[in-house]
Design a protein around this motif. Sequence first.
Motif, short mmCIF file in Angstrom:
data_model
loop_
_atom_site.label_atom_id
_atom_site.label_comp_id
_atom_site.label_asym_id
_atom_site.label_seq_id
_atom_site.Cartn_x
_atom_site.Cartn_y
_atom_site.Cartn_z
N SER A 165 -14.26 -15.68 29.49
CA SER A 165 -14.18 -15.37 28.07
C SER A 165 -14.89 -14.06 27.72
CB SER A 165 -14.79 -16.51 27.25
OG SER A 165 -16.14 -16.67 27.57
N ALA A 184 -9.63 -20.42 26.59
CA ALA A 184 -8.48 -20.41 25.70
C ALA A 184 -7.46 -21.45 26.14
CB ALA A 184 -7.85 -19.01 25.67
N LYS A 205 -12.33 -27.66 24.69
CA LYS A 205 -12.90 -26.54 25.42
C LYS A 205 -13.61 -27.00 26.69
CE LYS A 205 -17.11 -26.78 22.76
NZ LYS A 205 -17.95 -26.18 21.74
N SER A 247 -5.41 -14.15 29.72
CA SER A 247 -6.06 -15.12 28.87
C SER A 247 -7.30 -15.65 29.59
CB SER A 247 -5.11 -16.26 28.52
OG SER A 247 -5.65 -17.02 27.44
N THR A 248 -7.95 -16.61 29.00
CA THR A 248 -9.21 -17.09 29.56
C THR A 248 -9.17 -18.59 29.84
OG1 THR A 248 -10.29 -17.69 27.49
CG2 THR A 248 -10.38 -15.37 28.15
N ASP A 308 -3.81 -15.37 23.19
CA ASP A 308 -4.24 -16.71 22.81
C ASP A 308 -3.19 -17.39 21.94
OD1 ASP A 308 -5.90 -18.91 22.76
OD2 ASP A 308 -7.05 -18.22 21.05
#
Length: 111
Positions: free
Chosen positions: A59, A24, A32, A20-21, A98
Amino acid sequence: MNLSEYTYYLVRQIPKGRVSTYGAVAKALGDKNYARVVGLYMNRNPDANTMPCFKIVCSDGSLGGFGLGLPDKIRRLQNEGIQVRKGKIVDFDSVFFDGFQTMYPLKKRKS
DNA sequence: ATTGGGGCCTCCG
DNA sequence: TCGGAGGCCCCAA
């Protein structure tokens, strides 16, 4: 549960073989703008056994950083069957996760 | 592809 | 305790 613990809780939800990032995770936390803070948590707790921070990438599919050194990050990723080429995750879209289970939107600081 | 602004936490002096 | 600097970044231009 404080913010860092909640972050770790989310990161542990990432299934084996998936990544994942920062963004996220930040969005799962409720904002964010937490992305940079997520990075700090990772750097602060580079214990891959309790907190698989190597499964968190940028991302755009690039690797981002790693407190223990990028080669180690790459090695750990490949251990889970995730391919890395030219500093990027191969087939990023298909391994991107996500689906975080957010118990509650953590918009503001919690005690 | 590159740049710069963003807005939140943690660290260290 | 207080303050400033920076971070494993993101996104819109």
